[in-house]
Design a protein around this motif. Sequence first.
Motif, PDB file in Angstrom:
ATOM      1  N   TYR A 160       0.612  -1.285  -0.182  1.00  0.00           N
ATOM      2  CA  TYR A 160      -0.051  -0.005   0.026  1.00  0.00           C
ATOM      3  C   TYR A 160       0.789   1.247  -0.097  1.00  0.00           C
ATOM      4  O   TYR A 160       2.275   1.123   0.411  1.00  0.00           O
ATOM      5  N   ALA A 161       0.359   2.446  -0.291  1.00  0.00           N
ATOM      6  CA  ALA A 161       1.182   3.663  -0.541  1.00  0.00           C
ATOM      7  C   ALA A 161       1.116   4.050   0.891  1.00  0.00           C
ATOM      8  O   ALA A 161       0.138   4.677   1.823  1.00  0.00           O
ATOM      9  N   ILE A 162       2.481   4.055   1.425  1.00  0.00           N
ATOM     10  CA  ILE A 162       2.424   4.251   2.797  1.00  0.00           C
ATOM     11  C   ILE A 162       2.910   5.647   3.227  1.00  0.00           C
ATOM     12  O   ILE A 162       3.238   6.697   2.634  1.00  0.00           O
ATOM     13  N   GLU A 163       2.212   6.187   4.455  1.00  0.00           N
ATOM     14  CA  GLU A 163       2.209   7.743   4.722  1.00  0.00           C
ATOM     15  C   GLU A 163       3.538   7.962   5.381  1.00  0.00           C
ATOM     16  O   GLU A 163       4.295   7.210   5.702  1.00  0.00           O
ATOM     17  N   ALA A 164       3.879   9.440   4.998  1.00  0.00           N
ATOM     18  CA  ALA A 164       5.269  10.004   5.681  1.00  0.00           C
ATOM     19  C   ALA A 164       5.556  10.033   6.815  1.00  0.00           C
ATOM     20  O   ALA A 164       6.575   9.725   7.180  1.00  0.00           O
ATOM     21  N   GLN A 165       4.387  10.131   7.785  1.00  0.00           N
ATOM     22  CA  GLN A 165       4.790  10.046   9.137  1.00  0.00           C
ATOM     23  C   GLN A 165       5.544   8.573   9.631  1.00  0.00           C
ATOM     24  O   GLN A 165       6.321   8.599  10.347  1.00  0.00           O
ATOM     25  N   ALA A 166       4.928   7.606   9.101  1.00  0.00           N
ATOM     26  CA  ALA A 166       5.528   6.343   9.408  1.00  0.00           C
ATOM     27  C   ALA A 166       7.051   6.130   8.989  1.00  0.00           C
ATOM     28  O   ALA A 166       7.818   5.525   9.480  1.00  0.00           O
ATOM     29  N   VAL A 167       7.075   6.357   7.378  1.00  0.00           N
ATOM     30  CA  VAL A 167       8.346   6.025   6.994  1.00  0.00           C
ATOM     31  C   VAL A 167       9.511   6.990   7.411  1.00  0.00           C
ATOM     32  O   VAL A 167      10.583   6.838   7.595  1.00  0.00           O
TER      33      VAL A 167
END
Length: 626
Positions: A160-167
């Motif tokens: 899935y297209a992961i969010e910037a906060q997590a990465v």
Amino acid sequence: MKKLSLLLASLGIAGSLMAQQTQKPMLYGNSWMAITGKPMAATAGSMIFQQGGNAVDAVCAMLAATCTMWDTLSWGGETQALIYNPKTKQVIAINAMGVAPTGATVEFFKSKGYNFPPEYGPLAATTPGTPGGLIYMLSKYGTMSLAQVLAPSIHMAEGYAIEAQAVNAMERGKELIKTWPYSKKVFLPHLGEKREAPEGGEIFRQQDLFNTLTKMVEAEKEALKQGKSREDALMAAYDRFYKGDIAREFVRGSKEQGGLITMDDLAKWKPVEEAALSTNYKGIEVYKLQQWTQGPMLLQALNILENFDLKGMGYNSPKYIHTVYQAMNLAFADRDFYYGDPAMTPQEPMKGLLSKAYAKQRASLIQFNQNDSKIGPGDPYPFEGKKNPYLKLLKSRGFEMDTSKRNFAPKHDLGNNSLKEDYQDRLWRGTTSIEAADKEGWIVSVTPSGGWLPACIAGNTGVGMSQRMQSFVLDASLNPFNVVAPGKRPRVTLSPSLFLKDGKPYVSAAVQGGDTQDQNLLQFFLNMAEFDMPVQKATEAANFNTNQLWLSLGGTKISDREPKPGQILLNNNTPEQTRNELKKMGYILSFSERTSGPINAIYFDWKHGSFWGGSSNHGEDYGIGW
């Protein structure tokens, strides 16, 4: 004149707040409502509702999605819930907190030089609670199969297209992540490059987790093929995680990296359904989880505050802030010494702690001209007809139970007053929240957590291990009820809430944020109950935080966690007059635009037969209603 101007200022704040447009729109629905820490996870809940699932089914799907998205938790973390059952009109409490594993003793951790169990890594891990808690809730109160509620998260695990906060959290924690081979494989797909974690919007794939979730669904499907009941089929998936090949790989991967969890630990652990604790605040029934959480602290604070005219003080006036701050400190002092796992000995004195007479005695200690930096635990035992067995321990710690002799200096409880960024991080750390309701009347409030980034993944399971062991203490003088021992649950910060009014659901609410959870939920509730704020405004309204408490998370030394007397975090918009008055009372002020975690809540409008959803502007949390 000064008092009049302060009153007018506080009324002006409240008036302007009520008139303000909210930063997020109110959510409305009359069929269902789904709110959680990530928009994509709320979408997973909406998918389940659209397929005919109830609120429990939707919560299970949202829980699975938030774990898969690493929204400050993973599949190896812990879950708990308050569920309103419309058939019985009762509030049910679900305890899916993991336990300390075999070998997790005071002697073991002290031999390694720890003052608390560590913050990160395999030795921070309790047994996983989330898979078992999800399956238990689904089997007892849901309507769907595991295959149905896990479908969104299995699809996400494929990519899935992961969010910037997590990465960005992966990138920040990459040096620690590199010390764990299975975490490195998942979180750092670009090893050797300048940025080794994924980028925001990149398709994030978790093949090991996909395999684990698929195995659980396969176990359920195989059991159904054999003619087993829905509940037995769900338990087949449960057993594959806790007793089968998934468990074996989890234990192998944990031990390889220095962990303590055994197959026997996993097999013996079970989620528990227990009675919720409650109090009545001016006609509103307030429900919290038991004392293995900090939840009863909110009940104690409300019992204390019931003795004062909060509405007459004015929203966030100096007197209001001072009164609520003192009440929270009194409740936190009791939390820090008396709360622990009710399934283990010694037994916590909850009857006394939650009695109105005890609250009245505690309220009498509040000094209205200054902050009391020496607030300590009270003595609830006489309020349940018993003698306190810990008086000597309290005195050795520096607390004088005779309130006429309050000129003492507690040994552990007068910390330094530096307000460092890492301290605030520990104060707010971890957790997400999930709220759901449906037209049949099912309501669920959850604050799941554990296995947050940087997480240590157990072998080839894709499952990040919990870090909740750090909430135990190794020194009985800090809390004799919360000393680490194998098979014991730590006293945690996780704390959903349900409120009933006139025998009907009134509000469901939860918030992330470590030790600030019940501080913020208390003020959110008072915003609605005392100041008549609509739910969205109540979630966004400026709160304040006390640091005069023992931190439940983080740090390796006593000094990292000890209370900071008089420290208060205020919103940037706090008027100058209010600041000056608080300084005169001995407060040490700090300011932030953010003074609360993201509060998620549902208000039940019985006049119109609708749900009103609130989700504050302090995070990525949001919801969908229909």
